[in-house]
Scaffold this active site. Structure first.
Site, PDB file in Angstrom:
ATOM      1  N   CYS A  10      27.198  86.029  59.110  1.00  0.00           N
ATOM      2  CA  CYS A  10      27.090  85.422  57.782  1.00  0.00           C
ATOM      3  C   CYS A  10      27.766  84.053  57.800  1.00  0.00           C
ATOM      4  O   CYS A  10      28.978  83.952  58.044  1.00  0.00           O
ATOM      5  CB  CYS A  10      27.738  86.319  56.730  1.00  0.00           C
ATOM      6  N   HIS A  12      28.583  82.143  55.394  1.00  0.00           N
ATOM      7  CA  HIS A  12      29.316  81.818  54.170  1.00  0.00           C
ATOM      8  C   HIS A  12      30.738  82.356  54.162  1.00  0.00           C
ATOM      9  O   HIS A  12      31.458  82.198  53.185  1.00  0.00           O
ATOM     10  CB  HIS A  12      28.546  82.348  52.951  1.00  0.00           C
ATOM     11  N   CYS A  32      35.991  93.334  33.135  1.00  0.00           N
ATOM     12  CA  CYS A  32      35.077  92.204  33.302  1.00  0.00           C
ATOM     13  C   CYS A  32      35.520  91.054  32.388  1.00  0.00           C
ATOM     14  O   CYS A  32      35.784  91.259  31.193  1.00  0.00           O
ATOM     15  CB  CYS A  32      33.652  92.637  32.971  1.00  0.00           C
ATOM     16  N   CYS A  45      35.308  88.012  42.899  1.00  0.00           N
ATOM     17  CA  CYS A  45      34.796  86.894  43.686  1.00  0.00           C
ATOM     18  C   CYS A  45      35.780  86.574  44.814  1.00  0.00           C
ATOM     19  O   CYS A  45      36.996  86.566  44.615  1.00  0.00           O
ATOM     20  CB  CYS A  45      34.606  85.676  42.786  1.00  0.00           C
ATOM     21  N   CYS A  50      39.073  81.209  43.566  1.00  0.00           N
ATOM     22  CA  CYS A  50      38.425  81.761  42.382  1.00  0.00           C
ATOM     23  C   CYS A  50      38.975  83.155  42.097  1.00  0.00           C
ATOM     24  O   CYS A  50      39.010  84.004  42.979  1.00  0.00           O
ATOM     25  CB  CYS A  50      36.909  81.827  42.580  1.00  0.00           C
ATOM     26  N   CYS A  55      31.557  92.681  35.974  1.00  0.00           N
ATOM     27  CA  CYS A  55      30.985  94.026  36.065  1.00  0.00           C
ATOM     28  C   CYS A  55      29.754  94.010  36.967  1.00  0.00           C
ATOM     29  O   CYS A  55      29.192  92.953  37.264  1.00  0.00           O
ATOM     30  CB  CYS A  55      30.617  94.550  34.677  1.00  0.00           C
ATOM     31  N   HIS A  66      27.775  85.221  37.533  1.00  0.00           N
ATOM     32  CA  HIS A  66      28.819  84.298  37.976  1.00  0.00           C
ATOM     33  C   HIS A  66      28.422  83.617  39.284  1.00  0.00           C
ATOM     34  O   HIS A  66      28.598  82.405  39.455  1.00  0.00           O
ATOM     35  CB  HIS A  66      30.141  85.056  38.151  1.00  0.00           C
ATOM     36  N   CYS A  85      27.149  89.506  50.221  1.00  0.00           N
ATOM     37  CA  CYS A  85      26.844  88.074  50.194  1.00  0.00           C
ATOM     38  C   CYS A  85      25.526  87.877  49.453  1.00  0.00           C
ATOM     39  O   CYS A  85      24.480  88.365  49.879  1.00  0.00           O
ATOM     40  CB  CYS A  85      26.740  87.511  51.619  1.00  0.00           C
ATOM     41  N   CYS A 165       0.452 124.932  49.505  1.00  0.00           N
ATOM     42  CA  CYS A 165       1.560 125.181  48.581  1.00  0.00           C
ATOM     43  C   CYS A 165       2.670 125.982  49.262  1.00  0.00           C
ATOM     44  O   CYS A 165       3.846 125.832  48.918  1.00  0.00           O
ATOM     45  CB  CYS A 165       1.073 125.913  47.330  1.00  0.00           C
ATOM     46  N   HIS A 575      -0.057 131.883  44.930  1.00  0.00           N
ATOM     47  CA  HIS A 575       0.415 130.503  44.859  1.00  0.00           C
ATOM     48  C   HIS A 575       1.930 130.486  44.988  1.00  0.00           C
ATOM     49  O   HIS A 575       2.633 131.337  44.427  1.00  0.00           O
ATOM     50  CB  HIS A 575      -0.017 129.873  43.528  1.00  0.00           C
TER      51      HIS A 575
END
Length: 844
Positions: A10, A12, A32, A45, A50, A55, A66, A85, A165, A575
């Site tokens: 990743c 980021h 939240c 986050c 940050c 939520c 966000h 991510c 069946c 059946h």
């Protein structure tokens, strides 16, 4: 404690700031920042600097809003610590910094032989294996998903694809057995087989479809149906079949495809016997076979050596364990070392291979390569196997037969995966409930206490009702009838072996899931009948304590109903449907092919039960799972990480009694990883922090504790030896058989059982890891006038005398079955011709 970036693709992760344990705990108790809703589904986050908490999906999903507004990509769930991510659209793993990192090993482990491309390596530890960090909470926490998601899982119908069946009802009943279903969902990497038709893979795919959160209203089980038809011709065509027969066929095949040998820690012969590193026999195979050899001389040598080794008695079975190990010379002939002298006795007991210094062994030349000895095999029947089917459904019954003449008692122990119970009639019920019978049962150590909770007044009332509305039969009655003592009648003759006796049985060990089959159908020669008597059964609290053997170690004896298969109609036409309790929401549902409908408990209790699935009920197991979940969330610093079997974790999640930790699921008998399992080790194990391991180990025992994974060098050598052995046997057979095919009129042809030959062929071609047992010709031989001859229509093959001797020297067995082509026939024709000439001459 802090979180830092681990090896991950990743891009980021560079934006992640340092997050402390105290900050995460504080945020998890918050709410939240947009809608003020509390946990547990809160996300924080991870962008550097940050502090936002929002939520999740169950509300307005402000954490996603966000991210979209601020382009902050990474967020962490404050309950499970899973990291997501948004930009990559996938989960990302972070490494926990839990104090000082343990030093890297100063040396390699024993000898891992797998190349780096096949096995994940630990940086700084070239020989070690390591599982990528996994979300442990996800694997152990049972309460992670939101209710609006889980309510829909498992409520998928199955399309009827031509009178199926019976199959659909059985599959739904089995699908609602959590221990089995969770194995196929959580341990999918273990669903591996080379056996056709790979039914376990079809079943795994079906289970995943049935329990997917984005499930359709129904699925079509075509692949599984095709697999069942390939195994058992009974299910081909479009006629109605028996649901219980289908269950047995399916479960037997799943066991066969998924079974693995039970690894014994002290057993070093799991690959092959006679492979002693210090006293290793050597077979000499030429690198290049010389075509100009005198092949007939070599065949004669094989036969001479075989006769010498068997003392001229070809009809007598040979104990291969006491035979010297044959050697293939550079000419392809078999050489037998000298017979052991009294001084050699200790060597022959310790190993089936003679010492290298033995004068009977030739020296190694540069043009030869060393190959595994053709050592006597371990019998195929001695190996024990286990599978998820056996783990979930296997129980044992102990049967005792007491002779009333001599009072001797014979005892047998049998495994069972389901119990077929009779449905008692009025007379049987009266006998079962009679006070004299109850007393007799108690004296016999049987199930006299089975009716204690019911009370005699209640039974009398039910019995009176039965005269008007038919017999009132309970599941407890059926169990009592099954476990009741049975009087055996013998005949007193001059040489009679049978005497009067009493037979009774008890349960020695209880399965995690108890499958009960009620015998509703009676199949006679020309017609079938059905017993439609209603059998009442409890939804919770079925107690098997009255039916336990006295020395049984079973702790949990109470069972709750999971599912029931019902049959409506007559024996010839009808059946099948299933009623199943959804494990996620506790509600009962009717599964009628494509239709799935919620029903009340009263509807289930009034059903005409045919097959019932009960699961052990144990509140302590639920408490243990909550304790472990809490320990995982504590995030205590841990210097050591422990590897644990995913199969055992599945038991911990779903079994009432998971038993001792069984890490031998992924270890060999020497304590390392078997080479073939090292390539998919992340499917086999999970890493646990020290506090969780300590708790589980102190609670359940077992083990062994594993902090370091390495590929077993000993197993690798044994595999290489086994491959050489396979090649040696296969090459020699091909050469001998080719010479046999080129022989115009052999004087004698040897017959060999094709059943045994197929087992040997599967071994030498690498399709089966098990050695075949001794040659077994008993099924193809018949005794005529004291002589063994080939049985008419027997499943047999024809081989030369040299080929028989070669295989028999290695595996032993018998008996010898031969055919002498045209000898008797020609003599008879010649005799008849002479008689005819003589008669004609006289007449002239």
């Amino acid at each position: 404690m802090s979180l830092s970036v681990a090896n991950c693709d990743c891009p980021h992760l560079e934006c992640v700031g340092e997050v402390t344990k105290e900050e995460l705990i504080q945020k998890s108790h918050g709410q939240c920042q947009d809608c003020k809703v509390g946990g547990p589904n809160l996300w924080a986050c991870l962008e550097n600097g940050c502090a936002y908490v929002g939520c999740g999906e169950s509300h307005a999903d402000h954490s996603t809003v966000h991210s979209q507004e601020t382009h902050h990509n990474l967020t962490v769930n404050l309950t499970t610590l899973r990291v997501w991510c948004y930009a990559c659209g996938k989960e990302v793993f972070l490494e926990r910094k839990l104090g000082p990192r343990p030093p890297a090993p100063l040396s390699k482990p024993h000898s891992p032989l797998q190349p780096p491309a096949q096995i994940p390596r630990v940086p700084g530890s070239p020989g070690a294996l390591r599982v990528p960090p996994a979300a442990v909470c996800e694997d152990l926490d049972m309460e992670m998903e939101e209710e609006d998601e889980i309510r829909t899982r498992g409520l998928t119908g199955l399309k009827n694809i031509g009178n199926t069946c019976y199959m659909n009802a059985a599959l739904q009943a089995l699908s609602n057995c959590p221990p089995l279903t969770q194995f196929f969902l959580d341990c999918g990497g273990l669903v591996r087989t080379d056996k056709k038709p790979a039914l376990c893979k079809s079943y795994q795919k079906l289970v995943c479809d049935l329990w997917h959160k984005n499930r359709p209203s129904y699925v079509v089980p075509t692949n599984l149906f095709q697999g069942i038809k390939a195994i058992n011709p009974m299910f081909r065509g479009y006629s109605q079949q028996d649901s219980q027969e289908f269950l047995r066929c399916l479960m037997d095949q799943l066991h066969e495809e998924l079974k693995e040998p039970v690894v014994e820690p002290d057993d070093h012969s799991h690959v092959t016997r006679g492979l002693d590193d210090t006293n290793e026999a050597e077979m000499l195979i030429p690198d290049d076979v010389q075509a100009n050899r005198d092949w007939q001389k070599e065949k004669n040598l094989i036969n001479d050596l075989y006769r010498a080794g068997s003392n001229q008695d070809l009809d007598k079975d040979i104990d291969t364990a006491a035979e010297p190990v044959p050697v293939i010379s550079s000419q392809g002939a078999v050489k037998v070392p000298h017979s052991p002298t009294p001084n050699d006795g200790m060597v022959s007991k310790m190993s089936s291979s003679p010492p290298k210094s033995s004068p009977g062994w030739p020296a190694l030349g540069s043009s030869h390569k060393k190959v595994t000895p053709l050592s006597p095999p371990k019998s195929r029947t001695q190996k024990r196997y286990r599978s998820i089917i056996a783990d979930v459904f296997d129980g044992t019954i102990i049967s005792s037969v007491q002779c009333l003449t001599c009072d001797r008692v014979s005892v047998t122990l049998e495994n069972f995966q389901d119990i077929s119970l009779p449905i008692p009639g009025k007379e049987d019920l009266a006998k079962l409930h009679s006070s004299s019978h109850q007393t007799a049962l108690v004296k016999a150590g049987s199930c006299g206490e089975a009716y204690a909770p019911q009370g005699w007044i209640a039974f009398v009332m039910e019995y009176i009702k039965s005269w008007f509305w038919g017999p009132v039969v309970t599941l407890q009655d059926c169990l009592a009838a099954f476990f009741a003592r049975d009087e055996l009648k013998g005949e007193d003759g001059d040489r009679a072996l049978l005497r009067n006796g009493v037979k009774f049985c008890k349960v020695q060990s209880l399965p995690e899931i108890l499958c009960i089959h009620l015998k509703r159908f009676r199949h006679e020669l020309m017609f079938s009948t059905k017993i439609s008597t209603h059998v009442s059964f409890p939804l919770v609290g079925l107690d098997l304590q009255p039916f336990l053997a006295k020395d049984s170690s079973a702790h949990t004896t109470s069972y709750d109903l999971l599912s029931v298969i019902c049959h409506h109609g007559t024996a010839s036409s009808g059946h099948y449907i299933a009623y199943c309790r959804n494990d996620l929401n506790g509600q009962w549902y009717e599964f009628d092919d494509q239709s799935v409908t919620e029903v009340p408990e009263s509807c289930v209790q009034n059903a005409e039960a045919y097959v019932l699935f009960y699961k052990k009920s144990n509140e302590d197991a639920q408490k243990e799972r909550r304790r472990v979940s809490n320990l995982l969330n504590m995030m205590e610093p841990s210097l050591l990480q422990f590897y644990i079997s995913r199969q055992w974790l599945n038991k911990f999640k779903t079994f009432a009694e998971p038993g001792p930790i069984s890490n031998h699921d992924f270890l060999c008998s020497h304590g390392g990883l078997p080479p073939h399992k090292a390539t998919y080790i992340d499917d086999l194990v999970l890493m646990l922090p020290q506090n969780v391991w300590d708790h589980l180990y102190s609670r359940y025992g077992g083990g062994p504790a594993v902090n370091h994974l390495y590929v077993c060098h000993t197993c690798q050598l044994e595999i290489e030896k086994l491959e050489k052995r396979r090649k040696a046997e296969l090459d020699m057979f091909v050469r001998l058989n080719k010479a046999f095919q080129e022989e115009e009129s052999p004087a004698v042809i040897y017959c060999i059982s094709m059943q045994w030959f197929r087992e040997w062929e599967a071994f030498v071609k690498g399709k089966d890891s098990d050695l075949p047992g001794p040659i077994d010709n008993t099924k193809i031989a018949v005794n005529k006038n004291g002589h063994l001859t080939l049985k008419q229509g027997a499943d047999s093959g024809q081989i030369s005398e040299e080929t028989w001797n070669f295989l028999h020297l290695i595996y032993g067995g018998g008996p010898v079955v031969t055919v002498r082509p045209n000898v008797a026939h020609q003599e008879s024709e010649a005799s008849q011709s002479e008689e005819k000439i003589e008669v004609e001459t006289r007449s002239v």
